[in-house]
Structure formats: C-alpha cells, structure tokens
Design a protein around this motif. Structure first.
Motif, short mmCIF file in Angstrom:
data_model
loop_
_atom_site.label_atom_id
_atom_site.label_comp_id
_atom_site.label_asym_id
_atom_site.label_seq_id
_atom_site.Cartn_x
_atom_site.Cartn_y
_atom_site.Cartn_z
N GLU A 155 56.58 76.50 -94.89
CA GLU A 155 55.84 77.02 -96.03
C GLU A 155 56.52 78.29 -96.51
OE1 GLU A 155 51.76 77.62 -94.74
OE2 GLU A 155 52.12 76.22 -93.09
N GLY A 156 56.11 78.76 -97.70
CA GLY A 156 56.60 80.05 -98.15
C GLY A 156 57.09 80.07 -99.58
N ALA A 157 57.93 81.02 -99.89
CA ALA A 157 58.42 81.18 -101.25
C ALA A 157 59.69 82.02 -101.24
CB ALA A 157 57.36 81.87 -102.13
N LEU A 158 60.51 81.81 -102.26
CA LEU A 158 61.71 82.62 -102.48
C LEU A 158 61.53 83.41 -103.77
CD1 LEU A 158 64.58 80.04 -101.76
CD2 LEU A 158 63.30 81.46 -100.15
N THR A 159 62.06 84.62 -103.80
CA THR A 159 62.02 85.41 -105.02
C THR A 159 63.41 85.50 -105.63
OG1 THR A 159 61.49 87.56 -105.99
CG2 THR A 159 62.36 87.58 -103.75
N GLN A 160 63.47 85.54 -106.95
CA GLN A 160 64.72 85.78 -107.67
C GLN A 160 64.67 87.09 -108.45
OE1 GLN A 160 66.90 82.32 -109.34
NE2 GLN A 160 64.95 81.24 -109.25
N ASP A 161 63.73 87.94 -108.08
CA ASP A 161 63.50 89.15 -108.86
C ASP A 161 64.52 90.25 -108.61
OD1 ASP A 161 61.28 87.96 -109.94
OD2 ASP A 161 59.85 88.91 -108.58
N PHE A 162 65.37 90.07 -107.60
CA PHE A 162 66.29 91.14 -107.25
C PHE A 162 67.72 90.62 -107.12
CE2 PHE A 162 62.09 92.00 -105.58
CZ PHE A 162 61.82 93.24 -106.14
N PRO A 163 68.34 90.23 -108.25
CA PRO A 163 69.72 89.74 -108.17
C PRO A 163 70.67 90.82 -107.67
CG PRO A 163 69.08 90.16 -110.45
CD PRO A 163 67.84 90.29 -109.63
N SER A 164 71.68 90.38 -106.94
CA SER A 164 72.64 91.33 -106.39
C SER A 164 73.57 91.84 -107.50
CB SER A 164 73.48 90.66 -105.30
OG SER A 164 74.50 91.53 -104.87
N ALA A 165 73.92 93.12 -107.39
CA ALA A 165 74.90 93.70 -108.30
C ALA A 165 76.31 93.66 -107.71
CB ALA A 165 74.53 95.15 -108.61
N ALA A 166 76.45 93.05 -106.52
CA ALA A 166 77.75 93.02 -105.85
C ALA A 166 78.65 91.91 -106.37
CB ALA A 166 77.55 92.86 -104.34
N ASN A 167 78.10 91.01 -107.19
CA ASN A 167 78.92 89.94 -107.78
C ASN A 167 78.31 89.54 -109.12
OD1 ASN A 167 77.00 87.51 -107.30
ND2 ASN A 167 77.18 88.46 -105.27
N ARG A 168 79.10 88.90 -109.94
CA ARG A 168 78.66 88.59 -111.30
C ARG A 168 77.59 87.51 -111.35
NH1 ARG A 168 83.83 87.35 -114.71
NH2 ARG A 168 82.17 86.77 -116.17
N LEU A 169 77.48 86.71 -110.31
CA LEU A 169 76.48 85.66 -110.30
C LEU A 169 75.11 86.15 -109.85
CD1 LEU A 169 78.65 82.82 -108.75
CD2 LEU A 169 77.83 82.93 -111.11
N GLY A 170 75.05 87.33 -109.25
CA GLY A 170 73.77 87.88 -108.79
C GLY A 170 73.26 87.27 -107.51
N VAL A 171 74.13 86.56 -106.77
CA VAL A 171 73.68 85.84 -105.58
C VAL A 171 73.74 86.72 -104.34
CG1 VAL A 171 74.41 83.62 -106.52
CG2 VAL A 171 76.00 84.94 -105.11
N LYS A 172 72.94 86.33 -103.35
CA LYS A 172 73.00 86.90 -102.00
C LYS A 172 73.15 85.72 -101.04
CE LYS A 172 69.77 90.58 -103.36
NZ LYS A 172 68.44 91.21 -103.13
#
Length: 789
Positions: A724-741
């Motif tokens: 169960e649970g959830a993922l958030t996308q509210d905090f994209p990474s600034a370390a790459n152009r895609l915003g991924v972690k």
C-alpha cells in the motif's frame, strides 16, 4: 498495489493510494509520465530473450571450474594428467599455466579512497597458486567439447591440500602476512573529538549494536561467460552475464592481460538479475578468455546454482557499535559509529567503497544531526569475498540510525515517531554532517502519511492478542544518496532502416531501460516509440560508460539520452539547411519533419539522414549520429517513510508480515509503473534480509552451511502482503534535467529497519530488547524463551 489480501485489515480511509490505477496510455500526449507496457517484455515472455546460455558460438568448447573444498589450505600438488587424457578434453589449466603466460591477478577497482590505515589488496589470481582461502575458490579450469566431458575430466583432477586453520571470525590466526590482525583497511569520516565531547555532555546517550547479515544476490540467471579470440587481429572478446562492460574491459585489459583496451571487447546480452553482484570482475571472465586465446576456439562457462552460493560475491556482512546522543528535549546531538566490515578472503572490485564512502554518504539518514563521525575497519576472513549488493552501504547506514531511534524511544519512554518528527530535516537546502548538500524534500510529510496509515492499529493488535498472536507496528524513514559513478554517455543515430538506434553506457539487468530510454528519446524527437531500437553493454558501440549501480541510470544516463536527442536534432537542422539552401536559424524541427516557415519548404528526418550517409559532411556524422556526455557528480536524494505490521506466534516464533505501506519521493516519475516495480523488488529483497536470508559458515571448517536453495531461505509470494502507499512527484531533483531521483535501491534500504522495528514492537511486551536479522522462527523463539527466563 492494493490494500487487503491474506486476511489483512482494511487500510484506513482517506489515504491517497496514487498507484492503484494506471491510466490508459495516450499516445497523443508525451510518453514520459505514463505507464507503458515494457517493450522488452514481449520477447521475454515469448522466450526470445538472449541470455548468455542462449548464445551459441561455432565450434565452442565448454569449461568447468574445479573449486577448493577447503576454506584455508596450502596446495601441495595438482595432478591433471588423467584429466587431460580423458575423451573430448581440449585443455586443463592451473595457476602455474596462467603465471607462465603473465596473466595478472584480479585488481581492486577503487584504490583511491583516503584511508587512515592503507588498503591492502592481496593478489587474487583467477586460479589459486600456492594456497586456497575460501571454499569455492577456483583451482583448475577444465575445457572440453561438451559440458559432460568437462565435468567428467574435472572429477579426475587430483589436488593434494594441507589444511590450515581458517579465519571465520576475529581470531589470532593470520590469513595474509601483509595484513596484521587481518585488517584490510581502516577508514575515518567526521571529526571524532567533537562527537565524543557531545556524547560526554549529553543528557541522554543510547548505545546500539546492530548486525547486517551476509546475503547472496540469488539472481534468477546465474553468472556465465563466453570467451572468443580473433587471432587475425589479436583481439579478445568477452560476452558475459554481467554489468558495467567498460569497467570490466578496462580492468581486464590493464591489470590482468596487460594489453591495450582496444584489444579487448566486452559485450553483455540480456541479463536475468544482478543487484550489484554482476558488476564486478570474476575469475571465470579471465579463464574463458585465457583458454580461448590458448586453444584458438571459443570457450563458454555457465555457472551452476551451487557455484553462485560459493563463488559469486556476497553482500552486506557488517557489525556496528553506535552511540546516539540526545539533549533533554530529545533533539539529536551526535552520532558515533564503529563499523566492522567483513570483506571475505580477497578485496573484490568495488568492495572497499561500500562500508566507507557509500555508507558515509547516508550516515544519519533524514535527520538533522549536527555531529556525525564513524570508523570502519575492513577485515579478512576465509569466506567468499563481499561486494556491492542492492543499496551498497546505504541500507547499512539507514538500518543503524533507524534502529537507534527506536532504541532511544524505548529508553526515554517516548514515542519513536515523535522523535523522528522532532529531528527530521525541515529546512532546505541542508548540508548533512557528512558534507552532502541536500537540495529539497518533504521528509516530515512522509512521516505524517505513514502515521495516518497506521490508524486502527490498536484494534488490530487487540484482535491478534485474542488469537494468541503478538502484533507489532514498525516505522522507518530512509534517505538514499543516489549517484553511482559520475557522468554518462548516450548515442542516437538514424539507421539505414529509418529506425532510431539508441546506445547508452548504463546497463539493464531487469530494470526496463529498453522502454524508458526510448520514452525519453521518443518525446524529445516527437516520434512513435516503435521507431526506436535499443543497444547496451557493448564496448564497440561506445568507448565509455558507467554501467548501472547506485540508482544512476536515469539520473546520469537519462540526461545523456536527452542531450543526444537534442544533438541529433541540431545535426538534422544543419544538414537540412544546406539541402534546402537556407540558413540554419530558419529551420525548425517538429515530429520528424524539418521546415522553413518563410518558404513552406520541408524535408523528413529520414531523408536528411539518408543524405548524411550518401554525401557525408565533415561536421555531421552519418545517420546524424550524436554522442552526448552528461558530466555530473551530483547526488539525488530519494527518501520516504515506510511502515510494517507483523504478527508473531509466541509458541513457535513464526513471524508473518501482515501489512507493508510505502510513502516515497523519487522526484519526477518517468514511468510510474516501472518505478513501482523497482520499489517492490527492493522492498522484497529487504524483507528477505530481515526475515529469511543469511549466509552461515561453520566456525571450525569455514564450510558454507547455506550453499543451496535447500539451505538458504528466500521470500516467496505467500510471504509478501499486497503493498500500500503512495509516491509524490512534488519535489523534482535539480541535479538533472529530467528531475528524477534514483528508485532502484530505495526499497532495500528502507525495509530491513521497518520490518525489524515492527518485530521488536511486537516482542516488547515480553521484555525482548534485542534481536538481530534475520528474524527467523528459531531466533525469535529463542529470544522469547530467554526473556521469559
């Protein structure tokens, strides 16, 4: 990932389970952010995967490794004459044969770590020479026309040994003369003086001792390799079930065969799981190449499952003593840790990084701890070498702080989640005590969601008590420092078939790269994803590449892919301008077409690509090919909070995992379903470590007591609840152009502490105060019995 199942209580109402439904893919919208069916899965489910055992080289020979039955022994003699005379045998090789050809030992790939006590790397030869130092160490390599003949000849090899006392624990016996007290290295990080002073003056100090049990990767596909030799060009070719082709090539060429790297090609087909275990250099890679060159025929070796338990690198295996200092209000002041890391008999490829730099980067987790210092001693034992395993140091660091927090809460008589809330990092950017700049996050939000998800636990505990069961609730936060090897390369080219060919320096062994990289490129070029073909793991395609590891592929490689797509578009614009006799600034690219708005002229990308091959230009590669390099040494910081509920039968010690809830932040989700698959896999592997898995050695002989799936327990589907649970996308990474972690390792970082905190919570009413992983029935039952006196 739905709630319920297996007799579990329903999840509390009001939670946003964002992954319960995946929208139908809309091909008119950007593909990134949508959950696509994986492109590679059709060939996999149809049996068209191309794994190492599927490869058939003409006239290939087959190898079998004769391995040491002793953990520590001198080699008195090796008699291979009978084996050489057996039917079908092409060659029988010993360490003396490799020495005569100047074949060097397997190197450690990371010798530049700043150590307080220098790193000692004893020679690890592909075939043992004077002595053997762990059960399963290669001694003889037998090559024949088929596996059956090779195995029969291997049985005819006679090795005379003089057994020596094995070093299994910390003893006075010496494994390597150059390593006094069997210490391989000592590493310091942080300033111990201020930490000790803070602990001395603190209102509260909690002392903890935790063990990270040794585990095996147990990938679905065993290791295997094919060695080939091109005598006309004096060139070797290794094809292996591995990861990180370029690193393997560079180490083999420079240190083992002592040839120019251009004289060695490494290629990697489909790989059925690795989890770090296949990232390293192995003796078998050396053996198939040496034998192929010597015999002038291809040589294949496919490992058997028992060989994986004995001779593939193991993971984890450390003990930590720690002190956590708190002020009178429960604020964390300092953390001190002393780590004993068991390295096995040799120093494997990247093993020294794991309990030093990698563990240090995550020490203290998501908490604002002003002072942190630790010391790691790596020690040799007569056991299988240890190296990176999913998370590689980050699970160890996370397990330490999360177990310490629960111990602190118990000592102070307070709620563990209140301690976590009080000490969570809330102001960003934040620089950790280990010196890492954390750009952003909402660690407290994940804690709030986890606490809400536990609503109704009291009723569930009372119900369990009526049934004679002990129910426990455990939480753990996690922080990963995801980067892996800095920098990455990617290449795009329009092929003669008008498909876009993707090459990238990372490597998938199940992560779905074939789909996700195509999503990135398809969105950038505005073309259907079906037009993209994917290649990976071949040093002839790209001259460099960092492989996978450290949850780096999308952070590093995904950005490189985006850059390569932009570079291909620029090449197309330049050539289109020349073909249309206009200036490049007037050419616009959109969805496979290049247009000049002022004149209405247009030309297709495929036509421009054909022109690049038919009439090459000095500044434009054929097929408009562009290789891009993403230069980046920044980390991303995946984080979250997990909770588990377990039930324990006090009469048998059996532990059942009843609920597992995940609240994670991975920045922008390029493909939500693929992200979840990574999280699920990591969580299950962490559950395995916490509840089932442990490599055990006999203390007198050094024999592996858990050397098969009959003796080594892995989690099964019936052991795992619906997540169960959830993922958030509210905090994209600034370390790459895609915003991924990075998401590949997070589950294995969070779940061991989550599970063990739940187990300890269930056992607390009985007076049990300490238990090490794995929480097997026998271990739990013994703890209950001891607590009851």
């Amino acid at each position: 990932m739905a709630a319920g199942g297996g007799g579990q209580a329903a999840a509390p109402a009001g939670l946003a389970f964002s992954w319960l439904l995946f929208d139908t893919v809309d091909m008119t919208k950007p593909l990134l952010g949508q959950s696509l069916d994986r492109l590679e899965d059709e060939r996999f489910v149809r049996g068209r995967g191309r794994y190492i055992a599927d490869l058939a080289a003409p006239n290939a020979l087959h190898g079998i490794v004769v391995r040491s039955p002793h953990a520590h022994a001198r080699i008195i003699s090796i008699d291979v004459e009978a084996a050489r005379a057996m039917p079908g045998v092409a060659g029988v090789f010993t360490g003396a044969d490799l020495a005569a050809e100047n074949v060097g030992p397997l190197p450690c790939g990371v010798t530049n770590i700043a150590m307080a006590r220098p790193l000692i790397v004893p020679p690890c030869h592909a075939l043992a020479r004077d002595a053997v130092r762990y059960v399963g160490e290669p001694v003889v390599f037998v090559v024949a026309d088929n596996v059956e003949h090779a195995r029969a000849a291997a049985e005819a090899v006679v090795v005379e040994y003089e057994p020596l006392v094995p070093v299994i624990a910390i003893t006075d016996a010496v494994l390597w003369p150059e390593a006094p007290h069997n210490i391989a290295f000592e590493y310091h990080r942080g300033e111990m003086g201020p930490v000790e002073a803070a602990i001395r003056d603190a209102a509260h100090v909690v002392e903890c001792e935790v063990v990270n049990n040794r585990v095996v990767a147990a990938s679905m596909e065993t290791r295997g390799a094919l060695g080939e030799y091109d005598s006309a060009n004096d060139r070797l070719h290794l094809t292996a079930s591995a990861a990180g082709a370029h690193a393997i090539r560079d180490l083999l060429a420079a240190s083992v065969f002592r040839i120019a790297k251009e004289k060695l090609r490494v290629s990697i087909p489909d790989v059925g799981g690795g989890f770090g275990m296949k990232n390293v250099l192995y003796p078998e890679w050396v053996l198939v190449l040496y034998a192929a060159r010597y015999l002038k025929r291809p040589v294949q070796w496919i490992g058997e499952r028992n060989e994986e338990f004995l001779a593939s690198v193991h993971g984890r295996d450390s003990r930590v003593r720690a002190k956590l200092a708190l002020d009178k209000d429960g604020k964390f002041l300092a953390l001190e840790a002393h780590v004993l890391a068991f390295m096995g008999a040799y120093i494997s490829t990247v093993a020294p990084v794991v309990p030093t730099m990698a563990m240090g980067s995550a020490m203290g987790g998501v908490y604002d701890i002003p002072l942190v210092a630790f010391v790691t001693q790596g020690v040799f034992t007569n056991t299988t070498p240890v190296d990176a395993y999913r998370g590689a140091g980050k699970p160890e660091a996370n397990y330490l702080i999360e177990r310490c927090i629960d111990a602190a809460a118990a000592k102070l008589g307070t709620d563990a989640m209140k301690l976590r809330r009080k000490n969570i990092v809330r102001r960003f950017p934040h620089r950790s005590a280990m010196g890492l700049p954390i750009e952003q996050g909402s660690f407290g939000h994940a804690i709030d969601l986890a606490i809400k998800a536990a609503d109704g636990f009291g009723a569930r505990r009372r119900d369990a008590r009526k049934r004679g069961r002990l129910r426990g609730l455990g939480y753990a936060c996690f922080l990963e420092t995801a980067r892996g090897t800095p920098n990455e390369v990617a290449r795009l080219e329009v092929g003669e078939d008008d498909h876009i060919h993707i090459s990238v320096g990372t490597h998938s062994n199940g992560q779905g790269h074939e789909t996700t990289y195509a999503q990135i490129a398809a969105d950038a070029l505005g073309l259907p994803i079906e037009l993209f073909t994917f290649r990976q793991g071949d040093t002839d395609d790209l001259d460099s590449g960092g492989g996978h590891g450290g949850a780096r592929s999308m952070h590093q490689g995904g950005t490189a892919m985006l850059m390569a797509a932009e570079g291909l578009i620029e090449n197309a614009r330049k050539l289109a301008a020349r073909l249309l006799q206009t200036d490049v600034d007037s050419v616009r690219y959109e969805a496979g077409m290049l247009r000049v708005a002022a004149t209405g002229q247009e030309i297709g990308l495929d036509e421009v690509a054909r022109a690049s091959r038919e009439a090459p230009e000095d500044d434009i590669a054929p097929g408009l090919a562009c290789k891009a390099t993403h230069l980046c040494d920044r980390y991303t910081f995946p984080n979250g909070c997990h909770l588990a509920e377990v039930e324990i039968d006090p009469d048998t010690g059996e532990v059942r995992l009843e609920r597992y809830v995940i609240f994670d932040d991975f920045g922008r989700l390029l493909d939500p379903r693929q992200t979840l698959s990574q999280v699920h896999g990591g969580v299950v592997q962490g559950i395995g470590q916490a509840m089932f898995e442990q490599v055990l050695f006999d203390g007198d002989t050094g024999q592996n007591l858990s050397g098969s799936l009959m003796d080594y327990a892995l989690p099964r589907a019936a052991d795992i609840p619906a997540f169960e649970g959830a993922l958030t996308q509210d905090f994209p990474s600034a370390a790459n152009r895609l915003g991924v972690k990075g998401s590949g390792q997070a589950g294995a970082i969070a779940s061991p502490a989550t599970i063990m905190n739940a187990v300890m919570n269930a056992l607390a009413p009985l007076g049990v105060t300490h238990l090490d992983m794995p929480a097997t029935p026998a271990r739990v039952w013994a703890a209950i019995r001891a607590a009851r006196g």
